[in-house]
Design a protein around this motif. Structure first.
Motif, PDB file in Angstrom:
ATOM      1  N   ILE A 103       2.291   4.148  -2.763  1.00  0.00           N
ATOM      2  CA  ILE A 103       2.651   2.957  -1.997  1.00  0.00           C
ATOM      3  C   ILE A 103       3.519   1.991  -2.794  1.00  0.00           C
ATOM      4  CG2 ILE A 103       0.678   3.137  -0.442  1.00  0.00           C
ATOM      5  CD1 ILE A 103      -0.683   0.900  -2.064  1.00  0.00           C
ATOM      6  N   SER A 104       3.678   2.247  -4.084  1.00  0.00           N
ATOM      7  CA  SER A 104       4.589   1.422  -4.884  1.00  0.00           C
ATOM      8  C   SER A 104       6.041   1.706  -4.529  1.00  0.00           C
ATOM      9  CB  SER A 104       4.376   1.683  -6.380  1.00  0.00           C
ATOM     10  OG  SER A 104       3.084   1.325  -6.762  1.00  0.00           O
ATOM     11  N   HIS A 105       6.280   2.904  -3.984  1.00  0.00           N
ATOM     12  CA  HIS A 105       7.642   3.327  -3.649  1.00  0.00           C
ATOM     13  C   HIS A 105       7.885   3.489  -2.152  1.00  0.00           C
ATOM     14  CE1 HIS A 105       6.966   4.961  -7.801  1.00  0.00           C
ATOM     15  NE2 HIS A 105       8.014   4.188  -7.975  1.00  0.00           N
ATOM     16  N   ASP A 106       6.860   3.294  -1.346  1.00  0.00           N
ATOM     17  CA  ASP A 106       6.973   3.523   0.098  1.00  0.00           C
ATOM     18  C   ASP A 106       6.472   2.284   0.834  1.00  0.00           C
ATOM     19  OD1 ASP A 106       6.534   4.328   2.780  1.00  0.00           O
ATOM     20  OD2 ASP A 106       6.205   6.404   2.161  1.00  0.00           O
ATOM     21  N   GLU A 107       7.410   1.449   1.262  1.00  0.00           N
ATOM     22  CA  GLU A 107       7.044   0.179   1.899  1.00  0.00           C
ATOM     23  C   GLU A 107       6.270   0.375   3.196  1.00  0.00           C
ATOM     24  OE1 GLU A 107       9.163  -3.885   3.510  1.00  0.00           O
ATOM     25  OE2 GLU A 107      10.054  -2.841   1.794  1.00  0.00           O
ATOM     26  N   ALA A 108       6.652   1.365   3.997  1.00  0.00           N
ATOM     27  CA  ALA A 108       5.942   1.613   5.256  1.00  0.00           C
ATOM     28  C   ALA A 108       4.496   2.024   4.984  1.00  0.00           C
ATOM     29  CB  ALA A 108       6.665   2.683   6.070  1.00  0.00           C
ATOM     30  N   ALA A 109       4.287   2.858   3.968  1.00  0.00           N
ATOM     31  CA  ALA A 109       2.934   3.283   3.613  1.00  0.00           C
ATOM     32  C   ALA A 109       2.126   2.091   3.091  1.00  0.00           C
ATOM     33  CB  ALA A 109       2.987   4.391   2.570  1.00  0.00           C
ATOM     34  N   ARG A 110       2.749   1.251   2.275  1.00  0.00           N
ATOM     35  CA  ARG A 110       2.060   0.061   1.751  1.00  0.00           C
ATOM     36  C   ARG A 110       1.652  -0.857   2.896  1.00  0.00           C
ATOM     37  NH1 ARG A 110       5.326  -1.129  -2.003  1.00  0.00           N
ATOM     38  NH2 ARG A 110       6.721  -2.470  -0.827  1.00  0.00           N
ATOM     39  N   GLU A 111       2.518  -1.034   3.873  1.00  0.00           N
ATOM     40  CA  GLU A 111       2.197  -1.870   5.027  1.00  0.00           C
ATOM     41  C   GLU A 111       1.050  -1.267   5.834  1.00  0.00           C
ATOM     42  OE1 GLU A 111       4.429  -3.315   9.024  1.00  0.00           O
ATOM     43  OE2 GLU A 111       5.478  -3.697   7.133  1.00  0.00           O
ATOM     44  N   TYR A 112       1.070   0.040   6.013  1.00  0.00           N
ATOM     45  CA  TYR A 112      -0.007   0.722   6.736  1.00  0.00           C
ATOM     46  C   TYR A 112      -1.354   0.468   6.053  1.00  0.00           C
ATOM     47  CZ  TYR A 112      -2.990   4.590   8.243  1.00  0.00           C
ATOM     48  OH  TYR A 112      -4.051   5.348   8.697  1.00  0.00           O
ATOM     49  N   VAL A 113      -1.397   0.642   4.737  1.00  0.00           N
ATOM     50  CA  VAL A 113      -2.635   0.486   3.972  1.00  0.00           C
ATOM     51  C   VAL A 113      -3.114  -0.964   3.975  1.00  0.00           C
ATOM     52  CG1 VAL A 113      -3.534   0.529   1.603  1.00  0.00           C
ATOM     53  CG2 VAL A 113      -2.308   2.501   2.509  1.00  0.00           C
ATOM     54  N   THR A 114      -2.204  -1.904   3.773  1.00  0.00           N
ATOM     55  CA  THR A 114      -2.620  -3.303   3.637  1.00  0.00           C
ATOM     56  C   THR A 114      -2.780  -4.015   4.973  1.00  0.00           C
ATOM     57  OG1 THR A 114      -0.328  -4.030   3.326  1.00  0.00           O
ATOM     58  CG2 THR A 114      -1.606  -3.547   1.345  1.00  0.00           C
ATOM     59  N   VAL A 115      -1.857  -3.806   5.897  1.00  0.00           N
ATOM     60  CA  VAL A 115      -1.888  -4.528   7.167  1.00  0.00           C
ATOM     61  C   VAL A 115      -2.750  -3.807   8.206  1.00  0.00           C
ATOM     62  CG1 VAL A 115      -0.488  -5.422   9.066  1.00  0.00           C
ATOM     63  CG2 VAL A 115       0.348  -5.590   6.714  1.00  0.00           C
ATOM     64  N   GLU A 116      -2.452  -2.526   8.442  1.00  0.00           N
ATOM     65  CA  GLU A 116      -3.172  -1.813   9.501  1.00  0.00           C
ATOM     66  C   GLU A 116      -4.611  -1.475   9.112  1.00  0.00           C
ATOM     67  OE1 GLU A 116      -1.150   1.293  11.650  1.00  0.00           O
ATOM     68  OE2 GLU A 116       0.792   0.473  11.023  1.00  0.00           O
ATOM     69  N   LEU A 117      -4.797  -1.000   7.869  1.00  0.00           N
ATOM     70  CA  LEU A 117      -6.152  -0.641   7.444  1.00  0.00           C
ATOM     71  C   LEU A 117      -6.886  -1.793   6.773  1.00  0.00           C
ATOM     72  CD1 LEU A 117      -5.584   2.979   6.055  1.00  0.00           C
ATOM     73  CD2 LEU A 117      -6.350   2.280   8.338  1.00  0.00           C
ATOM     74  N   GLY A 118      -6.154  -2.770   6.238  1.00  0.00           N
ATOM     75  CA  GLY A 118      -6.765  -3.958   5.643  1.00  0.00           C
ATOM     76  C   GLY A 118      -7.249  -3.804   4.209  1.00  0.00           C
ATOM     77  N   TYR A 119      -6.753  -2.802   3.497  1.00  0.00           N
ATOM     78  CA  TYR A 119      -7.191  -2.584   2.116  1.00  0.00           C
ATOM     79  C   TYR A 119      -6.265  -3.273   1.130  1.00  0.00           C
ATOM     80  CZ  TYR A 119     -10.233   1.054   4.007  1.00  0.00           C
ATOM     81  OH  TYR A 119     -11.185   1.735   4.712  1.00  0.00           O
ATOM     82  N   SER A 120      -6.836  -3.678  -0.002  1.00  0.00           N
ATOM     83  CA  SER A 120      -6.036  -4.295  -1.061  1.00  0.00           C
ATOM     84  C   SER A 120      -6.268  -3.619  -2.409  1.00  0.00           C
ATOM     85  CB  SER A 120      -6.362  -5.789  -1.175  1.00  0.00           C
ATOM     86  OG  SER A 120      -7.734  -5.969  -1.466  1.00  0.00           O
ATOM     87  N   THR A 121      -7.022  -2.516  -2.414  1.00  0.00           N
ATOM     88  CA  THR A 121      -7.343  -1.778  -3.627  1.00  0.00           C
ATOM     89  C   THR A 121      -6.959  -0.316  -3.452  1.00  0.00           C
ATOM     90  OG1 THR A 121      -9.221  -3.230  -4.049  1.00  0.00           O
ATOM     91  CG2 THR A 121      -9.224  -1.132  -5.187  1.00  0.00           C
ATOM     92  N   ALA A 122      -6.347   0.258  -4.478  1.00  0.00           N
ATOM     93  CA  ALA A 122      -6.022   1.683  -4.453  1.00  0.00           C
ATOM     94  C   ALA A 122      -7.064   2.431  -5.281  1.00  0.00           C
ATOM     95  CB  ALA A 122      -4.625   1.905  -5.023  1.00  0.00           C
ATOM     96  N   PRO A 123      -7.258   3.690  -4.971  1.00  0.00           N
ATOM     97  CA  PRO A 123      -6.619   4.482  -3.939  1.00  0.00           C
ATOM     98  C   PRO A 123      -7.221   4.209  -2.568  1.00  0.00           C
ATOM     99  CG  PRO A 123      -8.267   5.803  -5.025  1.00  0.00           C
ATOM    100  CD  PRO A 123      -8.214   4.478  -5.758  1.00  0.00           C
ATOM    101  N   VAL A 124      -6.472   4.607  -1.553  1.00  0.00           N
ATOM    102  CA  VAL A 124      -6.968   4.596  -0.186  1.00  0.00           C
ATOM    103  C   VAL A 124      -6.919   6.040   0.294  1.00  0.00           C
ATOM    104  CG1 VAL A 124      -6.533   3.847   2.181  1.00  0.00           C
ATOM    105  CG2 VAL A 124      -6.233   2.239   0.288  1.00  0.00           C
ATOM    106  N   VAL A 125      -8.040   6.529   0.780  1.00  0.00           N
ATOM    107  CA  VAL A 125      -8.134   7.905   1.267  1.00  0.00           C
ATOM    108  C   VAL A 125      -8.338   7.854   2.772  1.00  0.00           C
ATOM    109  CG1 VAL A 125      -9.382  10.086   1.137  1.00  0.00           C
ATOM    110  CG2 VAL A 125      -9.140   8.657  -0.914  1.00  0.00           C
ATOM    111  N   VAL A 126      -7.474   8.575   3.499  1.00  0.00           N
ATOM    112  CA  VAL A 126      -7.560   8.611   4.953  1.00  0.00           C
ATOM    113  C   VAL A 126      -7.848  10.043   5.388  1.00  0.00           C
ATOM    114  CG1 VAL A 126      -6.343   8.209   7.131  1.00  0.00           C
ATOM    115  CG2 VAL A 126      -5.996   6.646   5.199  1.00  0.00           C
ATOM    116  N   VAL A 127      -9.009  10.237   5.991  1.00  0.00           N
ATOM    117  CA  VAL A 127      -9.378  11.533   6.553  1.00  0.00           C
ATOM    118  C   VAL A 127      -8.798  11.628   7.954  1.00  0.00           C
ATOM    119  CG1 VAL A 127     -11.294  13.042   7.207  1.00  0.00           C
ATOM    120  CG2 VAL A 127     -11.500  11.562   5.188  1.00  0.00           C
ATOM    121  N   ASP A 128      -9.021  10.581   8.751  1.00  0.00           N
ATOM    122  CA  ASP A 128      -8.461  10.480  10.102  1.00  0.00           C
ATOM    123  C   ASP A 128      -8.479   9.001  10.496  1.00  0.00           C
ATOM    124  OD1 ASP A 128     -11.083   9.839  11.139  1.00  0.00           O
ATOM    125  OD2 ASP A 128     -11.517  11.971  11.307  1.00  0.00           O
ATOM    126  N   ASP A 129      -8.156   8.714  11.743  1.00  0.00           N
ATOM    127  CA  ASP A 129      -8.068   7.321  12.200  1.00  0.00           C
ATOM    128  C   ASP A 129      -9.380   6.557  12.062  1.00  0.00           C
ATOM    129  OD1 ASP A 129      -5.402   7.638  12.826  1.00  0.00           O
ATOM    130  OD2 ASP A 129      -5.777   8.017  14.958  1.00  0.00           O
TER     131      ASP A 129
END
Length: 81
Positions: free
Chosen positions: A35-61
Motif C-alpha cells: 500500500i506504500s506504492h498503490d494509492e487505490a489499495a491504501r484507500e481501500y484499506v484505510t477508508v473502506e475497511l477502516g484500518y490504520s495498521t499493517a498488515p491487513v489480510v482480506v479473506v473476503d468481504d
C-alpha cells in the motif's frame, strides 16, 4: 480457495513479513499488495475497511483483519482442511 489478499507496507514491516511467513508455512495462498506504492489499495484499506495498521489480510468481504494475528491464520488454515 481463492488466494487471500495481504496488504503490506513493504519488507521493513516485521509484522507484514511474519504474517506472510505464517501463511506460507500453512500453505495458504495469498497475493501481496504494497500500500506504500498503490494509492487505490491504501484507500481501500484505510477508508473502506477502516484500518490504520499493517498488515491487513482480506479473506473476503466479510472476513478480514489487521496486524499479526496467528489465531486468524490458524482459523483460515483449519477451514482449508
Amino acid at each position: 480457495m481463492e488466494p487471500l489478499r495481504v496488504y503490506t507496507t513493504g519488507p521493513s514491516c516485521g509484522k507484514c513479513e511474519m504474517t506472510k511467513r505464517m501463511l506460507k508455512a500453512k500453505g495458504i495462498p495469498f497475493i501481496e499488495t504494497n500500500i506504500s506504492h498503490d494509492e487505490a489499495a491504501r484507500e481501500y484499506v484505510t477508508v473502506e475497511l477502516g484500518y490504520s495498521t499493517a498488515p491487513v489480510v482480506v479473506v473476503d468481504d466479510e472476513d478480514h483483519w489487521c496486524d499479526l494475528r496467528p489465531d486468524h491464520i490458524e482459523r483460515v488454515a483449519a477451514r482449508m482442511g
